[in-house]
Design an enzyme around this catalytic site. Structure first.
Site, PDB file in Angstrom:
ATOM      1  N   ARG A  41      21.171  43.186 -12.509  1.00 31.89           N
ATOM      2  CA  ARG A  41      21.675  44.249 -13.398  1.00 31.89           C
ATOM      3  C   ARG A  41      22.714  45.087 -12.643  1.00 31.89           C
ATOM      4  NH1 ARG A  41      22.016  45.821 -18.728  1.00 31.89           N
ATOM      5  NH2 ARG A  41      21.234  47.918 -19.114  1.00 31.89           N
ATOM      6  N   THR A  51      25.401  40.370 -25.787  1.00 33.53           N
ATOM      7  CA  THR A  51      24.721  39.835 -24.636  1.00 33.53           C
ATOM      8  C   THR A  51      24.577  38.364 -24.943  1.00 33.53           C
ATOM      9  OG1 THR A  51      23.600  41.944 -24.378  1.00 33.53           O
ATOM     10  CG2 THR A  51      22.446  40.054 -23.467  1.00 33.53           C
ATOM     11  N   SER A  71      17.534  48.530 -19.526  1.00 35.54           N
ATOM     12  CA  SER A  71      17.964  47.427 -20.385  1.00 35.54           C
ATOM     13  C   SER A  71      16.857  47.077 -21.371  1.00 35.54           C
ATOM     14  CB  SER A  71      18.270  46.218 -19.498  1.00 35.54           C
ATOM     15  OG  SER A  71      18.500  45.070 -20.277  1.00 35.54           O
ATOM     16  N   SER A  72      17.224  46.329 -22.402  1.00 36.19           N
ATOM     17  CA  SER A  72      16.220  45.750 -23.306  1.00 36.19           C
ATOM     18  C   SER A  72      16.133  44.236 -23.134  1.00 36.19           C
ATOM     19  CB  SER A  72      16.578  46.049 -24.759  1.00 36.19           C
ATOM     20  OG  SER A  72      16.572  47.433 -24.983  1.00 36.19           O
TER      21      SER A  72
HETATM   22  N1  GLY Z   1      23.247  46.224 -22.701  1.00 39.07           N
HETATM   23  C1  GLY Z   1      22.110  45.935 -23.470  1.00 39.07           C
HETATM   24  C2  GLY Z   1      20.867  45.856 -22.683  1.00 39.07           C
HETATM   25  O1  GLY Z   1      20.909  45.629 -21.489  1.00 39.07           O
HETATM   26  O2  GLY Z   1      19.807  46.051 -23.229  1.00 39.07           O
END
Ligand code: GLY
Length: 578
Positions: free
Chosen positions: A113, A390, A461-462
């Site tokens: 990340r 994503t 993040s999700s």
């Molecule tokens: N940028 C969307 C996420 O990481 O959840």
């Protein structure tokens, strides 16, 4: 953390192991292509790749055909997507990769990340009057987090792969240098975000023809600067991105336009090998992404709440099942707003959040026939235990390895900013931080202090790359894009398979629902029956219809047969086996 056996041994172990029977259907569903072939175990190696772009699927499948493992194929797919699907495939962003080895009986996660630059501050996106300036947090050079993709992919390959970085990059370099044929999705994507992409001259020059006209389906799309950048990474290794000419170009881009990323930020970036979160649902082991993602925690938390209901008897997408799912989702997203953030900076009460006891206590607050308005739901009290755009792909090899990878530059085309001379798009991941407690980010997600901006911190993040195991065997490999919908999309594919016994293609294709506590609305895709929707209204749910949510690329291995399912919500998706 390392495998108990060296990955390089997998090849030798695997060559002596009997091959897994593979079966994949050849079907077209919507615009998506789902292809494969039937192969008897004695006929040779097998494997399965599912990505959102057929050229990436083919690059990765070639790696498996040449004897590479799932990690080799995953890194190859990720670099190929960075060329063929610039809206989300990337080298300017970050993500998470879950790797499962049946031989080592281990699942681990690579966290690559992005991080906040060292000069980031808590108030950096606030106007003088204290309001949040979302133009700056989303569409400026300050929106950019320190990218992790190149370091993460290189780490995966070094620790668990069998091919070189040069080999993994070769198909991507060829696709960037020689070009590829523009698809309708590629062409329409660039038209949709035209205003944003034309804001920056360097971006406009890459994505629109000289004279400003559009790339249309059938045109060849060549990316010479990106090809040169990938070639430098191939020649010099990942350090090229963090300390070489590419790093210099990125930092020049920053300093010309008020961005914060410095050469030291790039040099100091390091991906981390983490333990995934682990839960159990109706006897299956669920492994998913740990913080700085909230995804795994909430997939498991929602499953724990729902485990107490006879979901299978209540029926797939029946009003009662959807009601219970929505109520469980609300409670999980309320907790997300308070407790989740980068565990390198804050303490997440993870054991409590994913405990069966907490799931049971939240279940006790649900009325099985009426919606609780979100304003009556607050983050709960998990007990402390001592002890948007994503892209996701799933890959399984012949050696008992599975890879579930989700990576992103946040929005489609990220911040819309190309690094001049380097040809790649930068993320706008800083918007995933909570710029101000209580103020929603682009996905309507509310955050608190746990996710406030701090230097060198990873934004919440999700993303929920997930691997489900059945008695130690890889069973389901899945994950999705979609911002906050990632969590609920992944959840529904797991439930569709485990509770409802759907085959993997039906599980992926079935209409989905989503609730994230705030706003208090139940989003539903087209395809639910009108009488189901009427019943949900009757229970007090505010229904919002959506054309589609998520794009989940999944593989199921049932009785040693691999089934790949590409999500028909993405017209370029391809599942292919060998
Ligand atoms: N940028 C969307 C996420 O990481 O959840």
């Amino acid at each position: 953390m390392r495998w108990k056996i060296l990955p390089s041994l997998y090849l030798r172990i695997a060559l002596s192991a009997s091959c897994m029977l593979l079966l994949a259907s050849q079907t077209t569903y919507g615009d998506a292509i789902i292809e494969g072939e039937r192969m008897h175990p004695k006929q040779g190696r097998n494997g399965m790749v599912v990505t959102s772009h057929f050229l990436a699927t083919q690059s990765a499948l070639d790696v498996l055909k040449n004897g590479g493992n799932a990690i080799d194929a995953a890194v190859t797919a990720a670099f190929s997507l960075a060329v063929t699907q610039p809206r989300s495939g990337n080298i300017g962003g970050g993500g998470f990769m879950l790797i499962s080895s049946e031989q080592a009986n281990q699942v681990l996660a690579i966290d690559y990340r992005e991080k906040a630059p060292s000069q980031a501050t808590e108030e950096m996106f606030l106007n003088k009057d204290g309001s949040v300036n979302s133009d700056i947090s989303r569409f400026s050079h300050r929106a950019v987090g320190v990218p992790g993709t190149v370091a993460g992919l290189a780490l995966a390959l070094k620790e668990f792969g069998t091919i070189s970085l040069q080999q993994a990059l070769a198909p991507a370099i060829k696709l960037a240098h020689d070009g590829f044929v523009v698809t309708p999705r590629f062409s329409s994507g660039l038209k949709t975000v035209e205003k944003r992409l034309r804001t920056w001259k360097a971006t406009e020059e890459i994505f629109y023809k000289p004279g400003g006209t559009y790339y249309e389906p059938g045109d060849l799309f060549v990316q010479k600067d990106l090809a040169a950048t990938l070639q430098r990474i191939s020649d010099n290794g990942a350090k090229e991105f963090y300390q070489g000419k590419t790093a210099q170009l990125l930092v020049e881009e920053m300093s010309k336009h008020g961005g914060l990323i410095t050469l030291d930020d790039l040099k100091n970036y390091a991906p981390v090998i983490r333990e995934p979160v682990h839960g159990n649902y109706r006897g299956y082991d669920i492994y998913s992404m740990s913080p700085p993602s909230s995804g795994g925690a909430h997939v498991i938390q929602i499953l724990n709440i729902l485990e107490g209901y006879p979901i299978s008897d209540l029926g797939h997408n029946s009003a009662t099942t959807i009601h219970l799912m929505a109520e469980a989702m609300k409670r999980a997203f309320a907790d997300r707003s308070r407790y989740l953030g980068d565990e390198d900076f804050i303490k997440v009460p993870m054991a409590g959040l994913i405990s069966k006891a907490y799931g049971e206590s939240l279940r006790g607050t649900i009325d099985s026939s009426a919606a609780n308005p979100s304003k009556t739901i607050a983050p709960g009290k998990p007990m402390e235990f001592e002890s948007s755009e994503t892209t996701h792909f799933s890959i399984v090899d012949n050696y008992g390895n599975a890879v579930s990878n989700t990576y992103t530059i946040n929005f489609s085309y990220g911040a819309g900013i190309i690094v001049q001379g380097a040809g790649f798009l930068l993320n706008n991941e800083m918007d995933d931080f909570s710029s101000k407690p209580g103020v929603a980010n682009a996905y309507g997600l509310i955050g608190g202090k746990a996710n406030r901006i701090e230097p060198n911190k990873r934004m919440l993040s999700s993303m929920s790359p997930t691997i489900v195991k059945d008695h130690g065997r890889n069973f389901l490999v899945t994950g999705s894009p979609g911002g906050s919908r990632i969590i609920t999309t992944t959840l529904q594919v797991i439930m569709n398979v485990i509770d409802h016994g759907l085959n993997i293609q039906s599980a992926v294709s079935a209409p989905r629902i989503h609730h994230q506590w705030l706003p208090d609305e139940l989003r539903v895709e087209e395809g639910l029956s009108p009488d189901t929707i009427k019943l949900l209204y009757g229970m007090g749910h505010e229904i919002k219809r959506k054309s589609s949510m998520g794009a989940i690329q999944s593989i199921m291995i049932d009785d040693q047969v691999m089934y790949g399912a590409a999500d028909p919500r993405r017209s370029t998706s391809l599942a292919a086996g060998m």
